[in-house]
Design a protein around this motif. Structure first.
Motif, PDB file in Angstrom:
ATOM      1  N   THR A 119       9.531  -1.672  -6.281  1.00  0.00           N
ATOM      2  CA  THR A 119       8.603  -2.388  -6.021  1.00  0.00           C
ATOM      3  C   THR A 119       7.167  -1.720  -5.661  1.00  0.00           C
ATOM      4  O   THR A 119       6.047  -2.331  -6.050  1.00  0.00           O
ATOM      5  CB  THR A 119       8.806  -3.340  -4.680  1.00  0.00           C
ATOM      6  OG1 THR A 119       8.961  -2.734  -3.458  1.00  0.00           O
ATOM      7  CG2 THR A 119       9.925  -4.304  -5.113  1.00  0.00           C
ATOM      8  N   HIS A 120       7.482  -0.670  -4.858  1.00  0.00           N
ATOM      9  CA  HIS A 120       6.119   0.138  -4.698  1.00  0.00           C
ATOM     10  C   HIS A 120       6.698   1.574  -4.015  1.00  0.00           C
ATOM     11  O   HIS A 120       7.904   1.629  -3.756  1.00  0.00           O
ATOM     12  CB  HIS A 120       5.040  -0.665  -3.725  1.00  0.00           C
ATOM     13  CG  HIS A 120       5.551  -1.060  -1.990  1.00  0.00           C
ATOM     14  ND1 HIS A 120       6.723  -1.731  -1.917  1.00  0.00           N
ATOM     15  CD2 HIS A 120       5.171  -0.498  -0.840  1.00  0.00           C
ATOM     16  CE1 HIS A 120       6.980  -2.007  -0.749  1.00  0.00           C
ATOM     17  NE2 HIS A 120       5.925  -1.261  -0.117  1.00  0.00           N
ATOM     18  N   LEU A 121       5.744   2.161  -3.747  1.00  0.00           N
ATOM     19  CA  LEU A 121       6.056   3.690  -3.301  1.00  0.00           C
ATOM     20  C   LEU A 121       5.950   4.085  -1.920  1.00  0.00           C
ATOM     21  O   LEU A 121       6.044   5.339  -1.506  1.00  0.00           O
ATOM     22  CB  LEU A 121       5.278   4.590  -4.096  1.00  0.00           C
ATOM     23  CG  LEU A 121       5.642   4.508  -5.674  1.00  0.00           C
ATOM     24  CD1 LEU A 121       4.366   5.384  -6.336  1.00  0.00           C
ATOM     25  CD2 LEU A 121       6.720   5.283  -5.893  1.00  0.00           C
ATOM     26  N   PRO A 123       7.517   5.072   1.657  1.00  0.00           N
ATOM     27  CA  PRO A 123       8.863   5.642   1.744  1.00  0.00           C
ATOM     28  C   PRO A 123       9.973   4.763   2.410  1.00  0.00           C
ATOM     29  O   PRO A 123      11.152   5.305   1.943  1.00  0.00           O
ATOM     30  CB  PRO A 123       8.426   6.846   2.951  1.00  0.00           C
ATOM     31  CG  PRO A 123       7.206   6.168   3.666  1.00  0.00           C
ATOM     32  CD  PRO A 123       6.549   5.304   2.472  1.00  0.00           C
ATOM     33  N   ASP A 124       9.838   3.718   2.896  1.00  0.00           N
ATOM     34  CA  ASP A 124      11.050   2.968   3.246  1.00  0.00           C
ATOM     35  C   ASP A 124      11.493   2.383   2.004  1.00  0.00           C
ATOM     36  O   ASP A 124      12.776   1.863   2.054  1.00  0.00           O
ATOM     37  CB  ASP A 124      10.510   1.908   4.553  1.00  0.00           C
ATOM     38  CG  ASP A 124       9.340   1.223   4.047  1.00  0.00           C
ATOM     39  OD1 ASP A 124       8.665   1.764   3.456  1.00  0.00           O
ATOM     40  OD2 ASP A 124       9.506  -0.064   4.511  1.00  0.00           O
ATOM     41  N   HIS A 125      10.957   2.389   1.037  1.00  0.00           N
ATOM     42  CA  HIS A 125      11.584   1.592  -0.322  1.00  0.00           C
ATOM     43  C   HIS A 125      12.045   2.647  -1.315  1.00  0.00           C
ATOM     44  O   HIS A 125      12.657   2.361  -2.210  1.00  0.00           O
ATOM     45  CB  HIS A 125      10.264   0.678  -0.930  1.00  0.00           C
ATOM     46  CG  HIS A 125      10.014  -0.231  -0.022  1.00  0.00           C
ATOM     47  ND1 HIS A 125      10.478  -1.610  -0.024  1.00  0.00           N
ATOM     48  CD2 HIS A 125       9.232  -0.345   1.099  1.00  0.00           C
ATOM     49  CE1 HIS A 125       9.710  -2.184   0.734  1.00  0.00           C
ATOM     50  NE2 HIS A 125       9.141  -1.640   1.664  1.00  0.00           N
ATOM     51  N   VAL A 126      11.441   4.023  -1.162  1.00  0.00           N
ATOM     52  CA  VAL A 126      11.838   4.859  -2.265  1.00  0.00           C
ATOM     53  C   VAL A 126      12.464   6.127  -1.639  1.00  0.00           C
ATOM     54  O   VAL A 126      12.977   7.117  -2.307  1.00  0.00           O
ATOM     55  CB  VAL A 126      10.432   5.450  -3.074  1.00  0.00           C
ATOM     56  CG1 VAL A 126       9.815   4.106  -3.742  1.00  0.00           C
ATOM     57  CG2 VAL A 126       9.469   6.217  -2.299  1.00  0.00           C
ATOM     58  N   ALA A 220       8.941  -8.167  -1.525  1.00  0.00           N
ATOM     59  CA  ALA A 220       8.820  -6.772  -1.057  1.00  0.00           C
ATOM     60  C   ALA A 220       7.945  -6.845   0.284  1.00  0.00           C
ATOM     61  O   ALA A 220       8.247  -7.780   1.187  1.00  0.00           O
ATOM     62  CB  ALA A 220       7.935  -6.099  -2.370  1.00  0.00           C
ATOM     63  N   ASP A 221       6.815  -6.014   0.214  1.00  0.00           N
ATOM     64  CA  ASP A 221       6.119  -6.304   1.689  1.00  0.00           C
ATOM     65  C   ASP A 221       4.690  -6.870   1.308  1.00  0.00           C
ATOM     66  O   ASP A 221       3.820  -6.884   2.240  1.00  0.00           O
ATOM     67  CB  ASP A 221       5.909  -4.684   2.046  1.00  0.00           C
ATOM     68  CG  ASP A 221       7.056  -3.887   2.414  1.00  0.00           C
ATOM     69  OD1 ASP A 221       8.031  -4.585   2.521  1.00  0.00           O
ATOM     70  OD2 ASP A 221       6.801  -2.869   2.937  1.00  0.00           O
ATOM     71  N   ALA A 222       4.752  -7.869   0.432  1.00  0.00           N
ATOM     72  CA  ALA A 222       3.472  -8.812   0.456  1.00  0.00           C
ATOM     73  C   ALA A 222       3.658  -9.642   1.582  1.00  0.00           C
ATOM     74  O   ALA A 222       2.581 -10.324   2.234  1.00  0.00           O
ATOM     75  CB  ALA A 222       3.603  -9.763  -0.977  1.00  0.00           C
ATOM     76  N   SER A 266      11.258  -7.814   2.580  1.00  0.00           N
ATOM     77  CA  SER A 266      12.138  -6.627   2.712  1.00  0.00           C
ATOM     78  C   SER A 266      12.420  -6.315   4.108  1.00  0.00           C
ATOM     79  O   SER A 266      13.295  -5.516   4.420  1.00  0.00           O
ATOM     80  CB  SER A 266      11.471  -5.522   2.031  1.00  0.00           C
ATOM     81  OG  SER A 266      11.173  -5.749   0.588  1.00  0.00           O
ATOM     82  N   HIS A 267      11.536  -6.990   5.055  1.00  0.00           N
ATOM     83  CA  HIS A 267      11.528  -6.488   6.302  1.00  0.00           C
ATOM     84  C   HIS A 267      11.983  -7.886   7.456  1.00  0.00           C
ATOM     85  O   HIS A 267      11.324  -7.906   8.398  1.00  0.00           O
ATOM     86  CB  HIS A 267      10.462  -5.922   6.775  1.00  0.00           C
ATOM     87  CG  HIS A 267      10.143  -4.519   6.130  1.00  0.00           C
ATOM     88  ND1 HIS A 267      11.422  -3.502   6.132  1.00  0.00           N
ATOM     89  CD2 HIS A 267       9.216  -4.277   5.358  1.00  0.00           C
ATOM     90  CE1 HIS A 267      10.888  -2.724   5.227  1.00  0.00           C
ATOM     91  NE2 HIS A 267       9.525  -3.082   4.792  1.00  0.00           N
ATOM     92  N   ASP A 268      12.398  -8.899   6.851  1.00  0.00           N
ATOM     93  CA  ASP A 268      12.565 -10.301   7.491  1.00  0.00           C
ATOM     94  C   ASP A 268      13.877 -10.060   8.405  1.00  0.00           C
ATOM     95  O   ASP A 268      14.838 -10.136   8.057  1.00  0.00           O
ATOM     96  CB  ASP A 268      12.899 -11.246   6.719  1.00  0.00           C
ATOM     97  CG  ASP A 268      12.879 -12.603   7.160  1.00  0.00           C
ATOM     98  OD1 ASP A 268      12.924 -12.816   8.616  1.00  0.00           O
ATOM     99  OD2 ASP A 268      13.038 -13.719   6.612  1.00  0.00           O
TER     100      ASP A 268
HETATM  101 ZN   LIG Z   1       8.257  -1.675   3.482  1.00  0.00          ZN
END
Ligand SMILES: [Zn+2]
Length: 278
Positions: A119-121, A123-126, A220-222, A266-268
């Motif tokens: 979804t984006h770069l 670090p908690d996602h990649v 994602a983190d939107a 992603s962080h709910d």
């Molecule tokens: Zn995140």
């Protein structure tokens, strides 16, 4: 369509990271220096999707090396991340929670994954990409890659976590969907669409998984949780607040659509790992 919600560790952050208050440099500095007792712990989610065209993984969570004993480890985390990102996230990854460990428990090897969608770069996602880089395709929107390589995002999205892996980087194209009307339609049939939701990063994608009239939205983190769009409070970790709000308004519209089966952030902290079928 089946979506497995996998928790791949946690972040422990200042409360203004999910819900911004000032949106200025003072707030961003405070986020790096927050005392332990002020921090809140939030999950880091990835998603495994059983799609008729294959197995898709969305994001990869923390890597094992960042938290070798399953708890926040300043020394180990600092060997993977720059010190300001260790200070921001306080990452932790309990035993058996790394993405490859959870996939192995389901009998799935990285080679069995048809797609890893990023979804984006951040670090908690990649950072977990190192565990699943043998997937058949790794896909990242070109727009996210472009700005991450060239701007302030370099300090936030360390390249050593992702740049060495061969990625396919399609361009967004015009669409009626999304706050920015930019979409990557993965299979050309609208069943998996990466929708540009700018603000948190320039090129971030939300993912819409569709089966007929029913769909699930991975934000994602939107949005860190529904509170972001219900109270219209942008996450305090982002660089373009007006764009963040525009993305939140689009998420609110999607959440209110009668065809919406689920909206997953992603962080709910209110989302529990498990499977969603629709
Ligand atoms: Zn995140």
């Amino acid at each position: 369509m089946k979506i497995h919600v996998l928790q791949c560790g946690s972040i422990s952050v200042d409360p203004t990271v999910p819900y911004g208050r000032r949106f200025d440099l003072i707030e961003k500095t405070k986020q790096l220096t927050a005392a332990d007792e002020k921090r809140i712990t939030l999950p880091v989610f990835t998603y495994l999707i059983e799609h008729p065209k294959g197995l898709l993984l969305v994001d990869t969570g923390w890597c094992r090396e960042i938290s070798p004993r399953g708890v926040y480890d300043l020394k180990a985390a600092s060997a993977v991340l720059p010190s300001h990102l260790t200070a921001l996230f306080h990452p932790a990854l309990p035993e058996r929670m790394a993405v490859h460990e959870q996939l192995a428990a389901m009998g799935i090897r990285a080679e069995d994954l048809d797609y890893v969608l990023l979804t984006h770069l951040d670090p908690d996602h990649v950072s977990g990409l190192r565990h699943v880089n043998k997937a058949k395709h790794i896909v990242l929107p070109e727009y996210e890659y472009y700005w991450s390589c060239r701007t302030v995002f370099k300090t936030r999205q360390p390249q050593n976590l992702w740049i060495r892996y061969p990625m396919e980087r399609p361009f967004y194209r015009g669409s009626s969907l999304g706050p920015n009307h930019w979409v990557i339609d993965l299979f050309g049939d609208e069943s998996v669409q990466l929708v540009n939701v700018p603000g948190h990063t320039e090129g971030q994608a939300a993912i819409v998984i569709r089966d007929g009239k029913r769909f699930a939205l991975l934000t994602a983190d939107a949005a860190f949780s529904p509170r972001n769009w219900q109270e219209m409070i942008a996450p305090g970790f982002g660089f373009a607040r007006e764009w963040q709000k525009k993305s939140l308004r689009w998420i609110a519209d999607m959440a209110a659509d009668p065809g919406c089966a689920a909206v997953l952030c992603s962080h709910d902290p209110d989302v529990k790992p498990g499977a969603i079928v629709f």
